[in-house]
Design an enzyme around this catalytic site. Structure first.
Site, PDB file in Angstrom:
ATOM      1  N   HIS A 374      84.280  17.691  26.898  1.00 27.17           N
ATOM      2  CA  HIS A 374      83.267  18.698  27.249  1.00 27.17           C
ATOM      3  C   HIS A 374      83.459  19.304  28.619  1.00 27.17           C
ATOM      4  O   HIS A 374      82.568  20.018  29.094  1.00 27.17           O
ATOM      5  CB  HIS A 374      81.865  18.103  27.184  1.00 27.17           C
ATOM      6  CG  HIS A 374      81.434  17.704  25.816  1.00 27.17           C
ATOM      7  ND1 HIS A 374      80.709  18.538  24.997  1.00 27.17           N
ATOM      8  CD2 HIS A 374      81.640  16.566  25.106  1.00 27.17           C
ATOM      9  CE1 HIS A 374      80.469  17.921  23.849  1.00 27.17           C
ATOM     10  NE2 HIS A 374      81.034  16.725  23.896  1.00 27.17           N
ATOM     11  N   LYS A 567      70.023  26.616  33.841  1.00 24.06           N
ATOM     12  CA  LYS A 567      71.091  25.664  33.512  1.00 24.06           C
ATOM     13  C   LYS A 567      71.179  24.702  34.685  1.00 24.06           C
ATOM     14  O   LYS A 567      70.522  24.917  35.707  1.00 24.06           O
ATOM     15  CB  LYS A 567      72.424  26.389  33.324  1.00 24.06           C
ATOM     16  CG  LYS A 567      72.747  27.390  34.443  1.00 24.06           C
ATOM     17  CD  LYS A 567      74.045  28.136  34.210  1.00 24.06           C
ATOM     18  CE  LYS A 567      73.934  29.299  33.248  1.00 24.06           C
ATOM     19  NZ  LYS A 567      74.751  29.167  32.055  1.00 24.06           N
ATOM     20  N   ARG A 568      71.973  23.627  34.555  1.00 22.31           N
ATOM     21  CA  ARG A 568      72.146  22.751  35.706  1.00 22.31           C
ATOM     22  C   ARG A 568      72.663  23.549  36.904  1.00 22.31           C
ATOM     23  O   ARG A 568      73.394  24.529  36.738  1.00 22.31           O
ATOM     24  CB  ARG A 568      73.124  21.616  35.365  1.00 22.31           C
ATOM     25  CG  ARG A 568      72.523  20.567  34.454  1.00 22.31           C
ATOM     26  CD  ARG A 568      71.334  19.868  35.095  1.00 22.31           C
ATOM     27  NE  ARG A 568      71.745  18.989  36.155  1.00 22.31           N
ATOM     28  CZ  ARG A 568      71.797  17.662  36.065  1.00 22.31           C
ATOM     29  NH1 ARG A 568      71.431  17.062  34.924  1.00 22.31           N
ATOM     30  NH2 ARG A 568      72.185  16.920  37.077  1.00 22.31           N
ATOM     31  N   LYS A 573      78.900  27.218  38.143  1.00 20.27           N
ATOM     32  CA  LYS A 573      78.039  28.096  37.348  1.00 20.27           C
ATOM     33  C   LYS A 573      77.570  29.313  38.155  1.00 20.27           C
ATOM     34  O   LYS A 573      77.012  30.253  37.616  1.00 20.27           O
ATOM     35  CB  LYS A 573      76.838  27.317  36.811  1.00 20.27           C
ATOM     36  CG  LYS A 573      77.231  26.230  35.795  1.00 20.27           C
ATOM     37  CD  LYS A 573      76.021  25.424  35.351  1.00 20.27           C
ATOM     38  CE  LYS A 573      76.363  24.224  34.481  1.00 20.27           C
ATOM     39  NZ  LYS A 573      76.693  24.578  33.085  1.00 20.27           N
ATOM     40  N   THR A 675      75.881  26.635  25.994  1.00 18.59           N
ATOM     41  CA  THR A 675      75.101  26.725  24.762  1.00 18.59           C
ATOM     42  C   THR A 675      73.796  27.482  25.019  1.00 18.59           C
ATOM     43  O   THR A 675      73.226  28.057  24.090  1.00 18.59           O
ATOM     44  CB  THR A 675      74.785  25.335  24.183  1.00 18.59           C
ATOM     45  OG1 THR A 675      74.349  24.482  25.255  1.00 18.59           O
ATOM     46  CG2 THR A 675      76.002  24.727  23.527  1.00 18.59           C
ATOM     47  N   LYS A 679      71.452  30.371  22.759  1.00 19.25           N
ATOM     48  CA  LYS A 679      69.990  30.393  22.551  1.00 19.25           C
ATOM     49  C   LYS A 679      69.426  31.752  22.949  1.00 19.25           C
ATOM     50  O   LYS A 679      68.580  32.325  22.261  1.00 19.25           O
ATOM     51  CB  LYS A 679      69.320  29.285  23.369  1.00 19.25           C
ATOM     52  CG  LYS A 679      69.700  27.886  22.910  1.00 19.25           C
ATOM     53  CD  LYS A 679      69.390  26.800  23.950  1.00 19.25           C
ATOM     54  CE  LYS A 679      70.236  25.565  23.656  1.00 19.25           C
ATOM     55  NZ  LYS A 679      70.251  24.605  24.778  1.00 19.25           N
TER      56      LYS A 679
HETATM   57  C1  26W Z   1      80.456  11.005  34.072  1.00 16.24           C
HETATM   58  C2  26W Z   1      79.495  12.021  34.516  1.00 16.24           C
HETATM   59  C3  26W Z   1      79.455  13.157  33.581  1.00 16.24           C
HETATM   60  C4  26W Z   1      78.349  13.319  32.771  1.00 16.24           C
HETATM   61  C5  26W Z   1      78.299  14.365  31.900  1.00 16.24           C
HETATM   62  C6  26W Z   1      80.490  14.045  33.499  1.00 16.24           C
HETATM   63  C7  26W Z   1      80.456  15.078  32.623  1.00 16.24           C
HETATM   64  C8  26W Z   1      79.356  15.245  31.811  1.00 16.24           C
HETATM   65  C9  26W Z   1      79.319  16.338  30.798  1.00 16.24           C
HETATM   66  C10 26W Z   1      80.703  16.557  30.250  1.00 16.24           C
HETATM   67  C11 26W Z   1      78.733  17.577  31.320  1.00 16.24           C
HETATM   68  C12 26W Z   1      78.314  18.529  30.239  1.00 16.24           C
HETATM   69  O1  26W Z   1      77.178  18.514  29.812  1.00 16.24           O
HETATM   70  N1  26W Z   1      79.205  19.428  29.826  1.00 16.24           N
HETATM   71  C13 26W Z   1      78.781  20.581  29.048  1.00 16.24           C
HETATM   72  O2  26W Z   1      78.897  20.318  27.666  1.00 16.24           O
HETATM   73  C14 26W Z   1      78.378  21.385  26.911  1.00 16.24           C
HETATM   74  C15 26W Z   1      78.408  20.989  25.461  1.00 16.24           C
HETATM   75  O3  26W Z   1      79.711  20.949  24.998  1.00 16.24           O
HETATM   76  C16 26W Z   1      79.143  22.666  27.182  1.00 16.24           C
HETATM   77  O4  26W Z   1      78.514  23.718  26.494  1.00 16.24           O
HETATM   78  C17 26W Z   1      79.160  22.977  28.682  1.00 16.24           C
HETATM   79  O5  26W Z   1      79.983  24.076  28.938  1.00 16.24           O
HETATM   80  C18 26W Z   1      79.638  21.767  29.446  1.00 16.24           C
HETATM   81  O6  26W Z   1      79.530  21.989  30.843  1.00 16.24           O
END
Ligand code: 26W
Length: 832
Positions: A374, A567-568, A573, A675, A679
């Site tokens: 992701h 968004k975060r 971003k 995503t 929406k």
């Molecule tokens: C280990 C810490 C950590 C926690 C969560 C690292 C990375 C993440 C995720 C990968 C972050 C995340 O939410 N990524 C998002 O995933 C979405 C669903 O696929 C995508 O639409 C977003 O672009 C992506 O940033």
């Protein structure tokens, strides 16, 4: 005398009668729960009204839930497990009512008890068991699997505390604990009988059993994993799937040995340590933090889930189970690398407990596991120090070493003498501290590796995972994300849903490809329809304006353009690019430069990871800029800025339907998919966005004439990187220069001098990875094109309708069908 055959009562099958769902019966059941179960009466606190109604609704899911479960367990049926550290579910009540088709009856029943359904619904706390995109995606996937009747179960952690609640104090983010379970959770069912024992620590012992070398994991500190099941209803199809969340508990109430030895506090402490595992969701969404407790969470989830899947598969005691066949009926989808230790855990169980040889166990494991990536951000790639594994998971470390040495043999066969490549591809990163690279373990242990949008998957193949792609091209595939149209259109935007269904019928809700049928209505001849489309949007904007007034104390005019970025908060971003544009608009007002002016209400929202200082600065900046602009009499309603605190699933349900312009402005090549963009599109917003993530596919679907594209492409960003000189953009663009100068002047931080210097420094840093200034001019020009388009109301309405009508591809139903076609290969199962 007649003798009747004796049938012990426990053999007598008992039928479960479906419950009636007319308003009168619903009302009676509601009253029963409120008075006899909860012991509350009219006039009680509103959360009890919600709770009683939730039980009333849950009762009506039970028969379908049981039938779905039984149907999916028939011998030989293949099942998939979605393993994720995060499920960002939000509220359940309204969603179930929609799926079950009993909303009107419940509304009536509530009315009869002097309650407004919308107000009752608001008493449900969000199940915020996720950070952002990855967690919400898991929730949308669960919804679509149930609607498609796919036998998929979710496995996650039942965090006592979900995503922190954000509030703003003096413009700064503050975090408060999210004790979402405080009033109980009426949706969950505890299943103590399916608890699993999870080992930590200890050591391994090698011994011979019948002349065969065996290994056992000794003197570990064990923890119990207790499952809690949540129902996942499909859309009007009698299917109710399961999300199984694990809670950690101590093996005994107290460790009796320690207790008797008199160390009472030690005994309580070890109980607490066990319970710590499922205590809190880590609020990082893009950088790993290396904390031991997080590794414990990951192993806890992976181990409990795999053991549970094995328990289910071997549930019939009389049958023999050949574990070489396990992969024929079970597949695990790993949501990012977070649960990847599952690869080693399945190996451990197959070898140590089920007596398979290495090769057989490896064949099973690599046919069971599939991995979704992701993110491309290097700081988000998980790696765990080897010493941590040694201490916490000694047996799993041995297995990972063995996986790695066998894997490296394959690499050196393919590329003899290429030591650089060997070092790059090794699951173990060498150095003063040695690390386990979880993404490498995931790729080596899986038969499928996918990215989440076309560009993202391509960049994985060409960049981060290139070595692995060369070795195993057949493993790599793309699955473009989606969102569920049930929650994000039908539930969040009932007025638009009714209007669409009036034109093209209701089938689009369960088959979003049909929303295409709306396209002809974008034509100029459908003026009356366009009027109604605008009226719906206006009403939705009034609803959002009320929320903004309450939460931000800012008055939004619903006739203005609603421009939204939620968004975060992350540098990639580029909320900062948005702020620079806001300051630019402010300067235009101050300079009386009002050609083609459009009144705008700009909404920004999102949480910053508590340890991410720059992200927190950005929140402060947005709030400071908002305060100055909103209180400047010269601005006079031309521009309003608000930062909405505590952006979450339920606030998005109000925000997306009210948005005119969707901000998707990440640095190209950095947003895996996005995503939120989908929406907004579904709800008739027009995107202003870069050529990044799923924006690219949105642009293709809706056409360039209905999308405001701007900015450098991923390959241009890469090319510019070593010759990026941000100050040159100031020299060549006096409007940008003015913006930076105003920021530097302290105009937005009179009382706190210098606080935004780190922001200015970051923007002007030639090493700025996000290259904000490089895209400023293109962004401002695209925003001006937005304004011109908005001034032509009919034109804008056509664009809005075209966005909704072109969103069919972005349903998670389509995404799930692709996962199923290419990876899971499940047959849909009809309950009843
Ligand atoms: C280990 C810490 C950590 C926690 C969560 C690292 C990375 C993440 C995720 C990968 C972050 C995340 O939410 N990524 C998002 O995933 C979405 C669903 O696929 C995508 O639409 C977003 O672009 C992506 O940033």
């Amino acid at each position: 005398m007649k003798t009747s055959k004796f049938v012990p009562h426990f053999y007598r099958p008992f039928r479960l009668e479906p419950l009636a769902s007319d308003a009168a019966t619903l009302g009676r059941n509601f009253k029963h729960y409120l008075s006899y179960h909860l012991g509350r009466f009219q006039g009680c606190a509103p959360n009890y009204v919600y709770e009683a109604l939730a039980y009333t609704v849950r009762d009506r899911l039970m028969v379908d839930w049981r039938n779905t479960w039984n149907a999916q367990l028939l011998p030989g049926a293949r099942r998939a497990y979605y393993m994720s550290l995060e499920f960002l579910i939000g509220r359940a009540l309204g969603n179930h009512l929609l799926n079950m088709g009993i909303k009107n009856g419940v509304e009536q029943a509530m009315f009869d008890y002097s309650q407004k359904l919308e107000e009752v619904i608001e008493n449900e706390p969000d199940a915020g068991l996720g950070n952002g995109g990855l967690g919400r995606l898991a929730a949308c996937f669960m919804d679509s699997c149930a609607t498609l009747k796919l036998p998929v179960m979710g496995y996650g952690i039942r965090y006592e505390y979900g995503m922190f609640r954000q509030y703003i104090e003096n413009g700064y983010q503050k975090e408060a604990a999210d004790h979402w379970l405080q009033n109980g959770n009426p949706w969950e069912i505890e299943r103590l009988e399916y608890s699993q024992l999870i080992q930590f620590g200890g050591h391994t012992e090698h011994f011979y059993d019948d002349g065969k070398l065996k290994i056992r994991w000794m003197s570990s500190n064990d923890v119990i994993a207790v499952p809690y099941d949540m129902p996942i209803s499909g859309y009007r199809n009698k299917t109710v799937n399961t999300l199984r969340l694990w809670k950690s508990a101590a093996t005994d109430e107290f460790n009796l040995a320690e207790f008797n030895a008199g160390s009472y506090t030690e005994a309580v402490r070890s109980k607490n340590q066990a319970e710590d595992i499922s205590m809190v969701l880590y609020p990082n969404d893009s950088s790993e933090n290396g904390k031991e407790l997080r590794l414990r969470q990951q192993y806890f989830l992976a181990s409990a889930s795999i053991k549970d899947a094995i328990r289910v598969w071997t549930r019939i005691p009389s049958e023999q189970f050949d574990f070489k066949q396990f992969a024929a009926e079970n597949v695990f989808q790993m949501n990012d690398t977070h649960p990847t230790i599952a690869v080693a855990e399945l190996m451990r169980i197959l070898i140590d407990d089920k007596d398979l040889g290495w090769d057989d166990a490896w064949a099973v494991t690599t046919q069971c596991m599939a991995y979704t990536n992701h993110t491309l951000l290097p700081e988000a790639l998980e790696k765990w120090p080897v010493f941590l594994f040694e201490r916490l998971l000694p047996r799993l470390l041995e297995i990972i070493y063995e996986i790695n040495s066998r894997f490296l043999r394959i690499v050196s066969m393919k590329w003899p003498g290429d030591t650089d490549r060997l070092n790059r591809m090794s699951i173990i990163e060498e150095g003063p501290t040695r690390y386990i690279r979880m993404a490498w373990l995931a790729i080596v242990g899986s038969f499928s590796v996918n990215g989440v949008a076309a560009l993202h998957s391509q960049l994985l193949r060409e960049g981060l995972f290139h070595d692995f792609y060369q070795l195993w091209p057949e493993k790599f595939n793309n699955k473009t994300n989606g969102v569920t149209p049930r929650r994000w259109i039908a539930h969040a935007n009932p007025a638009m849903t009714a209007l669409i269904s009036e034109q093209i019928g209701e089938d689009w809700i369960a088959d979003l490809s049909q929303i295409e049928k709306l396209k002809p209505y974008a034509g100029a001849s459908h003026r009356a329809f366009h009027e109604r489309w605008r009226a719906v949007k206006l009403a939705n904007k009034q609803r959002l304006a009320a929320l903004v007034a309450e939460e931000c104390r800012v008055v939004f005019d619903p006739t203005a353009l609603f421009d939204v970025q939620v968004k975060r908060i992350h540098e990639y971003k580029r909320q900062l690019l948005n702020v620079l544009h806001i300051i630019h608009l402010y300067l235009r007002i101050k300079h009386g430069n009002l050609d083609h002016w459009v009144n705008r209400c700009i909404l920004i929202g999102g949480k910053a990871a508590p340890g991410y200082r720059m992200a927190k600065k950005i929140i402060k900046l947005v709030n400071s800029v908002a305060e100055v602009i909103n209180s400047d009499p010269e601005v006079d309603g031309k521009l309003k800025i608000a930062f909405i605190p505590n952006y979450c699933v339920s606030s998005m349900e109000i925000i997306a339907p009210a948005t005119d312009v969707s901000e998707q402005i990440s640095t190209a090549g950095k947003e895996a998919s996005g995503t939120g963009n989908m929406k907004f599109m579904m709800n008739g917003a027009v995107t202003i966005g870069t050529y990044d993530g799923a924006n690219i596919e949105i642009l293709e679907a809706v056409g360039a004439e209905n999308f405001f594209l701007f900015g450098l492409r991923a390959e241009q960003i890469d090319a510019l990187r070593h010759e990026y000189r941000p100050w040159e953009y100031l020299e060549h663009d006096h409007e940008l220069d003015d913006v930076i100068n105003l920021l530097r002047s302290g105009h937005f931080n009179m009382n706190e001098p210098g606080i935004f210097n780190p922001v200015i420094d970051a923007l002007l840093n030639p090493a700025d990875p996000w290259m904000v200034l490089a895209d400023f001019r293109a962004y401002v020009d695209a925003q001006q094109a937005v304004a011109r388009a908005w001034l032509d109301t009919e034109h804008w309405t056509r664009m809005s309708i075209m966005n909704t009508a072109s969103s069919g591809f972005f349903s998670t139903d389509r995404t799930m069908l692709e996962y199923n076609r290419d990876i899971w290969k499940l047959a849909p199962v009809s309950a009843q």
